[in-house]
Write an enzyme that holds these catalytic residues in place. Structure first.
Site, PDB file in Angstrom:
ATOM      1  N   GLU A 156       1.208   9.029  18.532  1.00 14.22           N
ATOM      2  CA  GLU A 156       0.124   8.569  17.788  1.00 14.22           C
ATOM      3  C   GLU A 156      -0.587   7.586  18.626  1.00 14.22           C
ATOM      4  OE1 GLU A 156       0.910   7.203  13.762  1.00 14.22           O
ATOM      5  OE2 GLU A 156       0.064   5.318  14.470  1.00 14.22           O
ATOM      6  N   VAL A 201       9.425  -2.227   2.372  1.00 23.23           N
ATOM      7  CA  VAL A 201       9.425  -3.248   2.626  1.00 23.23           C
ATOM      8  C   VAL A 201       9.067  -3.412   4.311  1.00 23.23           C
ATOM      9  CG1 VAL A 201      10.530  -4.529   0.921  1.00 23.23           C
ATOM     10  CG2 VAL A 201      11.705  -4.114   2.996  1.00 23.23           C
ATOM     11  N   GLY A 228       0.015   7.174   6.021  1.00 19.99           N
ATOM     12  CA  GLY A 228      -0.734   6.020   5.653  1.00 19.99           C
ATOM     13  C   GLY A 228      -0.865   6.417   4.036  1.00 19.99           C
ATOM     14  N   LYS A 279      10.791   8.988  14.299  1.00 17.36           N
ATOM     15  CA  LYS A 279       9.550   8.283  13.737  1.00 17.36           C
ATOM     16  C   LYS A 279       8.970   7.436  14.873  1.00 17.36           C
ATOM     17  CE  LYS A 279       6.180   7.204  10.949  1.00 17.36           C
ATOM     18  NZ  LYS A 279       5.641   5.997  11.267  1.00 17.36           N
ATOM     19  N   HIS A 281       7.239   9.531  17.286  1.00 19.14           N
ATOM     20  CA  HIS A 281       6.042  10.114  16.309  1.00 19.14           C
ATOM     21  C   HIS A 281       4.806   9.173  16.594  1.00 19.14           C
ATOM     22  CE1 HIS A 281       3.308   9.708  13.081  1.00 19.14           C
ATOM     23  NE2 HIS A 281       3.133  10.997  12.942  1.00 19.14           N
ATOM     24  N   ASN A 282       4.929   7.744  16.661  1.00 17.99           N
ATOM     25  CA  ASN A 282       4.006   6.725  16.664  1.00 17.99           C
ATOM     26  C   ASN A 282       3.677   6.732  18.106  1.00 17.99           C
ATOM     27  OD1 ASN A 282       4.699   6.548  13.923  1.00 17.99           O
ATOM     28  ND2 ASN A 282       4.810   4.278  14.157  1.00 17.99           N
ATOM     29  N   ASN A 327       9.426   1.127   8.999  1.00 19.03           N
ATOM     30  CA  ASN A 327       9.510   1.557  10.390  1.00 19.03           C
ATOM     31  C   ASN A 327      10.325   0.718  11.195  1.00 19.03           C
ATOM     32  OD1 ASN A 327       7.695   3.863  10.885  1.00 19.03           O
ATOM     33  ND2 ASN A 327       5.689   2.353  10.996  1.00 19.03           N
ATOM     34  N   VAL A 364       0.811  -1.175   0.000  1.00 23.57           N
ATOM     35  CA  VAL A 364       0.117   0.044   0.078  1.00 23.57           C
ATOM     36  C   VAL A 364       0.882   1.308  -0.083  1.00 23.57           C
ATOM     37  CG1 VAL A 364      -1.800   1.438   1.306  1.00 23.57           C
ATOM     38  CG2 VAL A 364      -2.001  -1.011   1.229  1.00 23.57           C
ATOM     39  N   SER A 386       5.438   9.138   7.174  1.00 21.59           N
ATOM     40  CA  SER A 386       4.022   8.946   8.162  1.00 21.59           C
ATOM     41  C   SER A 386       3.067   9.498   6.944  1.00 21.59           C
ATOM     42  CB  SER A 386       4.438   9.727   9.184  1.00 21.59           C
ATOM     43  OG  SER A 386       2.959   9.791   9.850  1.00 21.59           O
TER      44      SER A 386
HETATM   45  C1  6PG Z   1       2.148   6.481  10.237  1.00 17.75           C
HETATM   46  C2  6PG Z   1       1.683   5.508  11.006  1.00 17.75           C
HETATM   47  C3  6PG Z   1       2.276   4.072  10.649  1.00 17.75           C
HETATM   48  C4  6PG Z   1       1.779   3.015  11.784  1.00 17.75           C
HETATM   49  C5  6PG Z   1       1.054   1.748  11.237  1.00 17.75           C
HETATM   50  C6  6PG Z   1       0.957   0.736  12.143  1.00 17.75           C
HETATM   51  O1  6PG Z   1       2.886   7.246  10.757  1.00 17.75           O
HETATM   52  O2  6PG Z   1       1.866   6.410   8.889  1.00 17.75           O
HETATM   53  O3  6PG Z   1       2.349   5.529  12.380  1.00 17.75           O
HETATM   54  O4  6PG Z   1       3.565   3.967  10.450  1.00 17.75           O
HETATM   55  O5  6PG Z   1       3.007   2.417  12.137  1.00 17.75           O
HETATM   56  O6  6PG Z   1      -0.032   2.414  10.845  1.00 17.75           O
HETATM   57  O7  6PG Z   1       0.565   1.027  13.326  1.00 17.75           O
HETATM   58  P1  6PG Z   1       0.070   0.269  14.473  1.00 17.75           P
HETATM   59  O8  6PG Z   1       1.226  -0.097  15.300  1.00 17.75           O
HETATM   60  O9  6PG Z   1      -1.027   0.624  15.074  1.00 17.75           O
HETATM   61  O10 6PG Z   1      -0.182  -1.156  13.943  1.00 17.75           O
END
Ligand code: 6PG
Length: 511
Positions: A219, A86, A142, A212, A215-216, A115, A19, A140
């Site tokens: 998130e 990947v 999606g 990053k 960041h997550n 990531n 994706v 980041s």
């Molecule tokens: C981003 C998101 C993305 C995220 C995945 C999985 O910045 O676009 O943070 O990188 O890692 O969507 O997240 P989960 O740990 O919630 O599955």
């Protein structure tokens, strides 16, 4: 004279057309780059090329499919620039090994956009340094971000960055420098040339992936805070998903404006096509996770930086996964019975909830930024926090109007230790904390879990306490383990120990 095939060689090689990969490739193509693509799954190559044919109005092929790593290298201008999309972990090393087998050269650049765990990135840069230059750039945003402008967190060789920079700045999300608002790009073929790109060099290998990761972590906290608010409204006030969506939509126009709030409205309004029931009511309440939130929480413990709201958000996902245990718990313990609220009380509750979310969110960001600051010190990175806040203003998942205020805070004071101490955020917390406290008290009485919102309050209260009970804790440690303590009435750094078991219990100064 330029050879004919040099004209047709591609600018960028791209490996991994999932994706994110597919959308990044289309974004690169929109920005005028010819991309040679490879994936172990032929169908993904075909799908990417098909999509480009549908969207590309100029009808000149912009994406060239390759059937092997060797063919991919042969189709690229030298020195080769190859982007990987990947999954983190072994797949990155498998692709690197295949590129070495295919004859990649030492001045070629490979950009890992996944990531990856930041320590893996540091190790990989060393491991492959005689084969090629490993650069990293977490992405980041999606699917839609990748297609129309993600936030990019590049790090590694400064030389590699000079080559990557124009490409990265072209495909990244853009922000209006005056207002800090995203300059939206939503159509294939459309590009945004003006504005500040959400792609700034973060630092040496590992720094970008660390940023990053945090960041997550933020998130995770941001999402959990919104989910707790939804739960309080849905269960505590017995509102329908549509009514909750209406409140969120209203909040999204003010202080709580964010992409995550916006998508929550859409999720809450979505109806199951078969039953017309709100889909959210049919989604199983067990959360998945891929690891970045957990890594952030682990790193906060290692670095010694308090980040309880981020950690709590990870725990909330873990707790959610124990569905059968929770069902058993629900059988054992009665529901809390409370008097229903009249409309004025409901209105007050909603206002308190608004302020609680805002304050909890400030704390989650304060934790994330302090963590990056302490990690930077430990690892010798020169992180520019105003620049990091800037690149998170658009494209990424935590994008929010709020990031403009964080940018301003670090522009006011680049050495700011914690956002709570910034004049703007301190004033905001001061103004909203009373409602936050009332909300936490009410939610506790209702028996509804608000781990993120309440852990943030506990964090705030601890961080603004001149005195904590850790004097007693130090006494306990000294009692059973002779771990020593410092005294407030003596020279700082001087250690003392009490001979607790002796009759006199004398205090001895340790050299
Ligand atoms: C981003 C998101 C993305 C995220 C995945 C999985 O910045 O676009 O943070 O990188 O890692 O969507 O997240 P989960 O740990 O919630 O599955």
């Amino acid at each position: 004279m330029m050879m004919n095939n040099e004209l047709t060689l591609c600018d960028i090689g791209f490996i991994g057309l999932g994706v994110m990969g597919k959308n990044l490739v289309l974004n690169l193509a929109d920005n005028g780059y010819r991309v040679a693509v490879f994936d172990l799954d032929d169908e993904k190559i075909t799908a990417t090329i098909k999509q480009d044919i549908l969207e590309n109005t100029e009808k000149t092929p912009r994406i060239i499919g390759c059937s092997s790593y060797t063919e991919l290298l042969a189709k690229l201008k030298a020195p080769h620039l190859i982007v990987l999309s990947v999954p983190a972990g072994d797949p990155v090393d498998q692709v690197c090994a295949s590129l070495i087998g295919a004859g990649i050269l030492p001045d070629d650049i490979v950009i890992d956009t996944g990531n990856s765990l930041w320590t893996d990135t540091v190790a990989r840069e060393q491991k492959y340094k005689n084969n090629f230059i490993l650069f990293s750039s977490a992405v980041s945003g999606g699917e839609v971000g990748a297609r129309f402008g993600p936030a990019l967190m590049p790090s590694g060789s400064a030389y590699a960055w000079t080559r990557i920079k124009p490409i990265w700045q072209a495909i990244a999300a853009k922000v209006d420098p005056e207002t800090g608002k995203p300059l939206e790009r939503t159509k294939p073929g459309e590009i945004v040339k003006q504005g500040e790109p959400c792609a700034a060099y973060i630092g040496p290998a590992g720094a970008g992936h660390y940023v990053k990761m945090v960041h997550n972590g933020i998130e995770y906290a941001d999402m959990q805070i919104i989910c707790e608010a939804y739960h309080l409204l849905r269960i505590g006030l017995a509102l329908s998903p549509t009514e909750v969506a209406d409140i969120f939509e209203h909040w999204n126009k003010g202080l709580l404006n964010s992409y995550l709030m916006e998508i929550s409205v859409e999720v809450l309004r979505h109806k199951d096509p078969q039953t017309s029931v709100a889909l959210v009511d049919l989604i199983l309440d067990k959360a998945g996770q891929k690891g970045t939130g957990l890594w952030t929480a682990m790193s906060s413990l290692e670095v010694g930086c308090p980040a309880p709201t981020i950690a709590q958000a990870v725990y909330a996902r873990s707790i959610s996964s124990f569905k059968s245990l929770r069902l058993a718990g629900a059988e054992v313990f009665d529901d809390i019975t409370v008097e229903s609220l009249n409309s004025d009380e409901k209105e007050a509750f909603i206002k308190q909830l608004h302020d609680a979310i805002y304050c909890a969110k400030i704390c989650a960001y304060a934790q994330g930024f302090q963590l990056m600051k302490l990690a930077a010190k430990e690892h010798g990175w020169q992180l520019d926090f105003a620049s990091i806040a800037k690149i998170w203003r658009a494209g990424c998942i935590i994008r929010a109007a709020f990031l403009q205020s964080i940018t301003a805070a670090f522009e006011r004071d680049e050495h700011l230790e914690n956002l709570l101490l910034d004049s703007f955020f301190a004033t905001q917390l001061q103004a909203h904390q009373e409602n936050w406290r009332k909300l936490v008290a009410k939610a506790t009485l209702l028996g509804l879990p608000i781990g993120a919102i309440s852990s943030a309050l506990a964090y705030f209260d601890a961080m603004r306490s001149a005195v904590l009970p850790t004097n007693l804790l130090q006494g306990q440690r000294d009692y059973f383990g002779a771990h020593t303590f410092e005294r407030v009435d003596k020279t700082a750094g001087k250690k003392y120990h009490v001979l607790w078991s002796s009759k006199q219990q004398e205090i001895i100064a340790i050299e």
